[in-house]
Design a protein around this motif. Structure first.
Motif, short mmCIF file in Angstrom:
data_model
loop_
_atom_site.label_atom_id
_atom_site.label_comp_id
_atom_site.label_asym_id
_atom_site.label_seq_id
_atom_site.Cartn_x
_atom_site.Cartn_y
_atom_site.Cartn_z
N LEU A 24 62.40 40.83 69.90
CA LEU A 24 61.59 43.05 69.11
C LEU A 24 62.28 43.74 68.75
CD1 LEU A 24 59.47 43.22 71.23
CD2 LEU A 24 61.38 44.83 72.81
N LEU A 25 61.07 43.55 67.31
CA LEU A 25 61.96 45.17 66.65
C LEU A 25 61.43 46.28 67.07
CD1 LEU A 25 61.72 44.90 63.72
CD2 LEU A 25 59.52 45.18 63.30
N LEU A 26 61.85 47.17 67.45
CA LEU A 26 62.29 48.31 67.94
C LEU A 26 62.33 49.72 66.36
CD1 LEU A 26 65.18 47.98 71.16
CD2 LEU A 26 62.95 47.43 70.69
N LEU A 27 61.29 50.03 66.61
CA LEU A 27 61.28 51.27 65.20
C LEU A 27 61.03 52.25 66.28
CD1 LEU A 27 59.06 48.85 62.91
CD2 LEU A 27 61.32 49.10 62.81
N GLY A 28 61.51 53.52 65.04
CA GLY A 28 60.66 55.16 65.42
C GLY A 28 59.62 55.21 64.63
N HIS A 29 58.57 56.39 66.00
CA HIS A 29 57.80 56.56 64.65
C HIS A 29 57.90 58.14 64.01
CE1 HIS A 29 53.53 58.49 65.73
NE2 HIS A 29 52.77 58.00 64.83
N ARG A 30 57.56 57.76 62.50
CA ARG A 30 57.88 59.18 61.69
C ARG A 30 59.87 59.25 61.25
NH1 ARG A 30 52.83 62.87 63.14
NH2 ARG A 30 51.10 61.02 63.99
N GLY A 31 60.25 58.51 61.88
CA GLY A 31 61.64 58.59 62.84
C GLY A 31 61.55 58.71 64.39
N ALA A 32 62.60 59.71 64.21
CA ALA A 32 62.98 59.95 65.54
C ALA A 32 62.54 61.31 65.74
CB ALA A 32 64.42 60.67 65.97
N ARG A 33 60.73 61.11 65.81
CA ARG A 33 59.65 61.85 65.95
C ARG A 33 60.18 63.48 67.45
NH1 ARG A 33 53.85 62.31 66.97
NH2 ARG A 33 53.27 64.05 66.24
N ASP A 36 55.95 41.90 69.27
CA ASP A 36 57.36 41.46 68.48
C ASP A 36 57.59 43.05 68.22
OD1 ASP A 36 56.42 38.04 67.35
OD2 ASP A 36 54.46 39.37 67.07
N GLY A 37 57.29 43.65 68.36
CA GLY A 37 57.59 45.01 67.95
C GLY A 37 56.90 46.79 68.40
N ILE A 38 58.16 47.27 68.64
CA ILE A 38 57.45 47.90 69.56
C ILE A 38 57.21 49.68 68.54
CG2 ILE A 38 57.08 49.69 71.75
CD1 ILE A 38 57.68 47.80 72.89
N ILE A 39 56.96 50.61 68.92
CA ILE A 39 56.57 51.67 67.75
C ILE A 39 57.00 53.34 68.94
CG2 ILE A 39 55.94 53.41 65.79
CD1 ILE A 39 54.49 50.97 64.83
N SER A 40 57.38 53.64 68.41
CA SER A 40 57.51 54.54 69.56
C SER A 40 58.28 55.94 68.49
CB SER A 40 58.69 54.67 70.98
OG SER A 40 59.08 56.21 71.72
N ASP A 41 57.63 57.36 68.95
CA ASP A 41 58.44 59.26 69.31
C ASP A 41 59.97 59.15 69.92
OD1 ASP A 41 55.95 59.58 67.73
OD2 ASP A 41 55.10 59.98 69.84
N ASP A 42 60.14 58.54 70.70
CA ASP A 42 61.32 58.55 71.59
C ASP A 42 62.07 57.63 71.72
OD1 ASP A 42 63.33 59.14 73.93
OD2 ASP A 42 61.77 59.88 75.04
N THR A 54 52.82 47.28 68.65
CA THR A 54 52.02 48.29 68.87
C THR A 54 52.56 49.81 68.91
OG1 THR A 54 51.13 48.55 70.55
CG2 THR A 54 52.82 48.35 71.44
N TRP A 55 51.54 50.68 69.01
CA TRP A 55 51.98 51.92 68.88
C TRP A 55 51.68 52.27 69.60
CZ3 TRP A 55 48.70 55.32 66.97
CH2 TRP A 55 46.98 54.65 66.42
N THR A 56 52.06 54.14 69.47
CA THR A 56 52.91 54.89 69.70
C THR A 56 53.32 54.80 71.87
OG1 THR A 56 53.04 55.47 67.61
CG2 THR A 56 54.07 56.74 69.31
N VAL A 57 54.37 53.94 71.92
CA VAL A 57 54.64 53.82 73.38
C VAL A 57 55.89 54.34 73.36
CG1 VAL A 57 54.90 51.72 74.78
CG2 VAL A 57 53.79 50.80 73.14
N ASN A 58 55.74 55.31 74.30
CA ASN A 58 56.58 57.04 74.81
C ASN A 58 57.52 57.05 76.47
OD1 ASN A 58 56.28 57.16 71.91
ND2 ASN A 58 54.67 59.06 72.42
N ASP A 59 56.94 56.08 76.79
CA ASP A 59 57.08 55.82 78.49
C ASP A 59 57.71 54.26 78.60
OD1 ASP A 59 55.68 54.42 80.29
OD2 ASP A 59 54.42 55.66 78.85
N SER A 60 58.81 54.62 79.31
CA SER A 60 59.50 53.38 80.23
C SER A 60 58.45 52.06 80.22
CB SER A 60 60.54 52.52 80.70
OG SER A 60 61.71 54.27 80.33
N ARG A 61 57.66 52.24 81.06
CA ARG A 61 56.32 51.57 81.89
C ARG A 61 55.91 50.40 80.81
NH1 ARG A 61 51.25 52.18 83.40
NH2 ARG A 61 51.09 53.94 82.78
#
Length: 221
Positions: free
Chosen positions: A5-14, A206-212, A188-195
């Motif tokens: 699973l690819l873990l990506l920051g949204h605009r970095g660690a926004r 395959d990957g999740i983009i998050s601000d957090d 998928t974007w932008t996923v900001n809570d654990s649930r």
């Protein structure tokens, strides 16, 4: 498709630093993500600039030069250009380059050729014409289509992309299965809570983009 699973920051660690800055990119990697998404626009002088909105410090980006924009910024607040980001991170981060405007395609192609990302990448856009132009310029580029609505989403079949990037609100198990059956990688974007992170992972993205980025790594790492 990514082996894990690819873990990506949204605009970095926004959530923790000013978005689309070297500080935000560095912090996202420090948190432990694989890489980050960032935005590219075009200045009046046809230079790239990494920023999300069409204005920066109240200056209209497309009508300003990079030098004019930098002149109104603090040293730490100067937005980088695409070449800066690629030079700094092409060997140590997975990069998702989002092209925000038309007319940047040749600049992006040249920059990626000059600093080829070694840890993986894709170039994405909401604009189908940008995706097609990039493909026409270099068919070897790894491209992605971003979807914010079902209307956006239905266009992926007609575009030369290997990544499909739906908003998390569009995700269903059926959609993920359909995209995988077509050989597409789903980020998928932008996923900001654990649930929601766990829900997306359970669907098989395959990957999740998050601000957090900190929460993302704690939840999925």
């Amino acid at each position: 498709m990514p082996a894990k699973l690819l873990l990506l920051g949204h605009r970095g660690a926004r959530l923790y630093a000013p978005e689309n800055t070297v500080a935000a990119f560095d912090l996202s990697l420090k948190h432990g993500v694989d890489g980050f998404e960032f935005d590219v626009r075009c200045t009046r002088s046809r230079q790239s600039i990494v920023c999300h909105d069409n204005r920066f410090n109240r200056m209209l980006v497309r009508k300003s030069t990079l030098e004019q924009i930098h002149a109104k910024c603090s040293v730490d607040g100067k937005p980088p250009c695409l070449e800066d980001v690629l030079e700094l991170y092409s060997r140590k981060a997975f990069l998702n380059i989002e092209v925000k405007v038309r007319g940047m395609e040749q600049v992006v192609v040249q920059a990626v050729k000059r600093f080829p990302p070694q840890r993986g990448y894709f170039i994405s856009s909401f604009l189908p014409s940008v995706v097609r132009k990039l493909h026409d310029l270099d068919s070897s580029l790894v491209l992605g289509a971003i979807s914010k609505s079902y209307w956006h989403l239905r266009r992926w079949k007609a575009l030369p992309v290997s990544y499909v990037v739906p908003h998390h609100g569009l995700l269903t198990p059926k959609l993920v299965d359909e995209l995988h059956a077509a050989g597409k990688t789903v980020v998928t974007w932008t996923v900001n809570d654990s649930r929601r992170m766990l829900r997306a992972a359970a669907m098989g993205v395959d990957g999740i983009i998050s601000d957090d980025t900190k929460l993302l790594v704690e939840t999925m790492g």
